[in-house]
Design a protein around this motif. Structure first.
Motif, PDB file in Angstrom:
ATOM      1  N   ASP A  97      44.445  71.415  51.062  1.00 11.41           N
ATOM      2  CA  ASP A  97      44.629  72.821  51.305  1.00 11.41           C
ATOM      3  C   ASP A  97      44.100  73.135  52.641  1.00 11.41           C
ATOM      4  O   ASP A  97      44.696  73.854  53.469  1.00 11.41           O
ATOM      5  CB  ASP A  97      43.989  73.522  50.441  1.00 11.41           C
ATOM      6  CG  ASP A  97      44.669  73.445  48.967  1.00 11.41           C
ATOM      7  OD1 ASP A  97      45.546  72.806  48.741  1.00 11.41           O
ATOM      8  OD2 ASP A  97      43.818  73.718  48.079  1.00 11.41           O
ATOM      9  N   HIS A  98      43.056  72.655  53.288  1.00 14.54           N
ATOM     10  CA  HIS A  98      42.653  72.869  54.530  1.00 14.54           C
ATOM     11  C   HIS A  98      42.574  71.788  55.574  1.00 14.54           C
ATOM     12  O   HIS A  98      42.111  71.899  56.427  1.00 14.54           O
ATOM     13  CB  HIS A  98      40.802  73.118  54.341  1.00 14.54           C
ATOM     14  CG  HIS A  98      40.673  74.368  53.312  1.00 14.54           C
ATOM     15  ND1 HIS A  98      40.332  74.353  51.881  1.00 14.54           N
ATOM     16  CD2 HIS A  98      40.798  75.568  53.834  1.00 14.54           C
ATOM     17  CE1 HIS A  98      40.225  75.450  51.497  1.00 14.54           C
ATOM     18  NE2 HIS A  98      40.465  76.419  52.570  1.00 14.54           N
ATOM     19  N   HIS A 111      35.167  73.241  48.097  1.00 15.85           N
ATOM     20  CA  HIS A 111      36.621  73.195  47.839  1.00 15.85           C
ATOM     21  C   HIS A 111      36.945  72.973  46.444  1.00 15.85           C
ATOM     22  O   HIS A 111      37.797  72.293  46.036  1.00 15.85           O
ATOM     23  CB  HIS A 111      37.005  71.898  48.713  1.00 15.85           C
ATOM     24  CG  HIS A 111      36.839  72.009  50.277  1.00 15.85           C
ATOM     25  ND1 HIS A 111      37.610  72.435  50.889  1.00 15.85           N
ATOM     26  CD2 HIS A 111      35.666  71.578  51.022  1.00 15.85           C
ATOM     27  CE1 HIS A 111      37.414  72.540  52.183  1.00 15.85           C
ATOM     28  NE2 HIS A 111      36.226  72.025  52.083  1.00 15.85           N
ATOM     29  N   LYS A 112      36.185  73.781  45.448  1.00 16.04           N
ATOM     30  CA  LYS A 112      36.197  73.686  44.172  1.00 16.04           C
ATOM     31  C   LYS A 112      37.734  73.946  43.650  1.00 16.04           C
ATOM     32  O   LYS A 112      38.181  73.291  42.599  1.00 16.04           O
ATOM     33  CB  LYS A 112      35.451  74.714  43.639  1.00 16.04           C
ATOM     34  CG  LYS A 112      33.856  74.504  43.367  1.00 16.04           C
ATOM     35  CD  LYS A 112      33.243  75.500  42.931  1.00 16.04           C
ATOM     36  CE  LYS A 112      31.700  75.419  43.372  1.00 16.04           C
ATOM     37  NZ  LYS A 112      30.894  76.560  42.694  1.00 16.04           N
ATOM     38  N   THR A 113      38.375  74.713  44.292  1.00 18.71           N
ATOM     39  CA  THR A 113      39.835  75.148  43.842  1.00 18.71           C
ATOM     40  C   THR A 113      40.791  74.558  44.464  1.00 18.71           C
ATOM     41  O   THR A 113      41.830  74.747  44.425  1.00 18.71           O
ATOM     42  CB  THR A 113      39.912  76.814  43.896  1.00 18.71           C
ATOM     43  OG1 THR A 113      39.529  76.893  45.139  1.00 18.71           O
ATOM     44  CG2 THR A 113      39.021  77.430  43.076  1.00 18.71           C
ATOM     45  N   CYS A 114      40.592  73.588  45.605  1.00 14.80           N
ATOM     46  CA  CYS A 114      41.525  72.746  46.335  1.00 14.80           C
ATOM     47  C   CYS A 114      42.067  71.886  45.685  1.00 14.80           C
ATOM     48  O   CYS A 114      41.456  71.206  44.823  1.00 14.80           O
ATOM     49  CB  CYS A 114      40.866  72.847  47.681  1.00 14.80           C
ATOM     50  SG  CYS A 114      40.305  74.244  48.787  1.00 14.80           S
ATOM     51  N   SER A 115      43.032  71.178  46.471  1.00 11.93           N
ATOM     52  CA  SER A 115      43.599  69.816  46.025  1.00 11.93           C
ATOM     53  C   SER A 115      43.043  68.779  46.803  1.00 11.93           C
ATOM     54  O   SER A 115      43.221  68.692  48.112  1.00 11.93           O
ATOM     55  CB  SER A 115      45.116  70.074  46.311  1.00 11.93           C
ATOM     56  OG  SER A 115      45.707  68.468  46.155  1.00 11.93           O
ATOM     57  N   VAL A 116      42.004  68.188  46.204  1.00 13.39           N
ATOM     58  CA  VAL A 116      41.049  67.181  46.990  1.00 13.39           C
ATOM     59  C   VAL A 116      41.719  65.790  46.217  1.00 13.39           C
ATOM     60  O   VAL A 116      41.841  65.640  45.283  1.00 13.39           O
ATOM     61  CB  VAL A 116      39.751  67.370  46.686  1.00 13.39           C
ATOM     62  CG1 VAL A 116      38.844  66.598  47.070  1.00 13.39           C
ATOM     63  CG2 VAL A 116      39.228  69.030  47.116  1.00 13.39           C
TER      64      VAL A 116
END
Length: 151
Positions: A97-98, A111-116
């Motif tokens: 995402d970032h 980045h808890k809610t991101c696609s990691v």
């Protein structure tokens, strides 16, 4: 002192000397005294002294001469760079995402809610990506021109 004068190591009946890679890049032939597992690089005593002082490399895993491998091996875990925020943590994650990388602490905190994803999973196809293939081809062409054309 030439290569023949240096202490060499025996492996399967063959004699060889492992050279310091940073010094070798400068054209020097100095025997390696250690191996940095983090950098995957052989280093001599003077380079090791500097390596242990620099903030970026002072926490690297160093093997002594009697523990070091006989050749550079492909790293099992390509993640070796330390996080700029959490200085003792290794960067292992990529946030799609970032478009950024970070350690586990960074990902949990920011980045808890991101696609990691794991950097190693994202980088598996790195060697075969079209852009890198083109860069390698252009570099080889450039190097051939440098060494073929008279100066």
């Amino acid at each position: 002192m030439g290569l023949d004068d240096k202490q060499s190591t025996s492996y399967q009946g063959r004699q060889f000397t492992v050279l310091c890679q940073p010094c070798e890049c400068d054209g020097d032939t100095i025997e390696a005294e250690a191996f940095c597992e983090t950098c995957n690089e052989f280093i001599c005593s003077p380079c090791l002294k500097v390596h242990r002082k620099l903030a970026v490399s002072k926490n690297h895993v160093i093997k002594s001469k009697d523990e070091m491998p006989i050749s550079r091996e492909k790293q099992k875990d390509p993640c070796t760079e330390l996080c700029s925020v959490h200085h003792t943590e290794i960067i292992k994650f990529y946030c799609e995402d970032h478009n950024s990388v970070g350690c586990g602490d960074c990902m949990v905190l920011s980045h808890k809610t991101c696609s990691v994803k794991l950097v190693s999973d994202v980088s598996d196809n790195y060697d075969t990506c079209e852009e890198l293939v083109q860069i390698k081809s252009k570099t080889e062409t450039f190097l051939r021109r440098i060494f073929i054309l008279p100066r």
